[in-house]
Write a protein that holds these residues in place. Structure first.
Motif: not given
Lengths: 265, 265
Positions: A79, B87-88, B90-91, B78-79, B97, B75-76, B81-82, B94-95, A74, A101
């Motif tokens: 990206t 991990l929590t 990040k999730i 999700a980017t 996004a 897009e931004r 999130a890196r 991402a959610g 995802f 996702f």
């Protein structure tokens, strides 16, 4: 493989009414610690672990790998969408990312229902999958499309090999998550058109596809050695020869797909 | 503003059974070309366009802006999130996004139902929104959280001002897309905790928030000048004083939020 459930299938034990009790029964850290040692020594350990590990550790591993695989896919696809040459392409790749996702959410929900902490289940795979993506960051739009196609297919091949030994509910989840939602077709059509428009890109993309496969195998080997319960899921996988054969089948299928696409090296 | 529908609300005309006819009636390119010229000249043009433009051009603009805003936010985020430290986290990002992508899909579906090509409706906003994001790429996790909070709120303020003059179906869509799904709360809690843990980060983040607002206003000014039909949606917006007042209200609300967060400059 020892038939641990009497049905020839492995899966989570039915969760107790206390949601947390099954999670407490997992010893993911201990499982990981036991994975250390020389390669030959690990081979023996893997066999032993395959015989003795509770099936729920192996399934938690498998779903943790699948969940983190979807989560990183995802991130990377979203990206890569920034490199899309047109708005239509950007929307298409973003849609693929969003679908990944949704898959992640499905796997996470399954883990939670089974009383497994999704973050704990994913953690062992953060390093190998992040390594893979860092080593294979696409330089342009075409490389990112080839990565979608190659990645989707080798993941599908791997999980299809494993699906046969899973309990029906886990198998249904895995197959559902891997169901082709047109991603590979989207990628392959555009790559084919790009090669037709400019045949000189084929050589570069062929090398790229080969590198993707090589890096994927390197990380897969590492996971196989570190996560003996996971490899134990596959019949005789404690035997490194059988594991090498699995990787070989996946590589052959990959090579055939690349040739069909005009990307042979 | 001229009440073009007799209801005090503007929206798409009821689509004909021929899906394409309404889209063909739009002249987005011509609308954009007419936006050229000096600032004073544009002011006059904006007033004229506000009086004469068909409401569906203004609404197509508004929804095109909203759709591309959601797509780039996806897009931004999700980017970003890196960069998540855990991990929590990040999730969680991402959610957020993925939720933005669902919003994008809702707006796109509305445009298609109204016979408007979503890509054409979004195109005028690709450059200003991409500029904004390129000029405000977060350097770390905290900057990305502040951007979520600031961006969510100024977008909500802007669309809430506009929502009042929209036809009920468009208004419902806009308010639904902007409904707070806990994103701002997620961001603000973590920023507050980071400032408590290390008060020295507040100064840097305050400057960052100020820069975000400044870049947003710069791009908003450009959009206001180039898309006269869009600005015409707001009562008296052909008048640049009224437009400046709108931007001022949004800036004041932003400043109050930053002060509440301990990020005053």
């Amino acid at each position: 493989m020892t038939d641990r459930t009497g049905t020839g299938r492995v899966g989570f034990p039915a969760p107790s009414t206390d949601r947390g009790s099954s999670a407490r029964g997992l010893d993911l850290e201990g499982q990981r610690r036991r994975g250390h040692g020389s390669f030959a020594h690990r081979d023996v350990q893997a066999r032993d672990a395959a015989r003795t590990a509770a099936p729920d550790i192996a399934v938690a591993d498998l779903l943790g790998l699948l969940a983190f695989g979807e989560l990183t896919a995802f991130e990377r696809l979203a990206t890569d969408a920034r490199m899309a040459p047109t708005l239509t392409d950007k929307i298409a790749l973003a849609g693929i990312a969003a679908a990944e996702f949704a898959h992640f959410e499905a796997v996470r929900a399954h883990l939670v229902r089974a009383g497994v902490d999704p973050v704990k289940a994913m953690e062992p795979f953060v390093s190998p999958l992040t390594n893979f993506h860092n080593l294979t960051a696409p330089a342009d739009w075409l490389e990112s499309l080839v990565k979608v196609y190659v990645g989707d297919n080798i993941a599908a091949d791997f999980y299809r090999e494993i699906a046969a030994v899973l309990a029906p509910d886990v198998r249904a989840l895995v197959l559902d998550v891997l169901a082709d939602t047109g991603h590979a077709a989207f990628a392959v059509e555009r790559v084919r058109a790009a090669i037709e428009a400019d045949p000189t890109v084929a050589g570069r993309l062929a090398l790229w596809a080969r590198r993707l496969m090589g890096e994927a195998l390197t990380e897969a080997q590492r996971v196989a050695v570190d996560r003996s319960a996971l490899t134990g899921l596959l019949d005789g996988m404690g035997d490194l020869t059988a594991l090498a054969e699995l990787f070989n089948r996946i590589t052959l299928a990959h090579t055939a797909r690349m040739e069909a696409l005009g990307l042979s090296t």
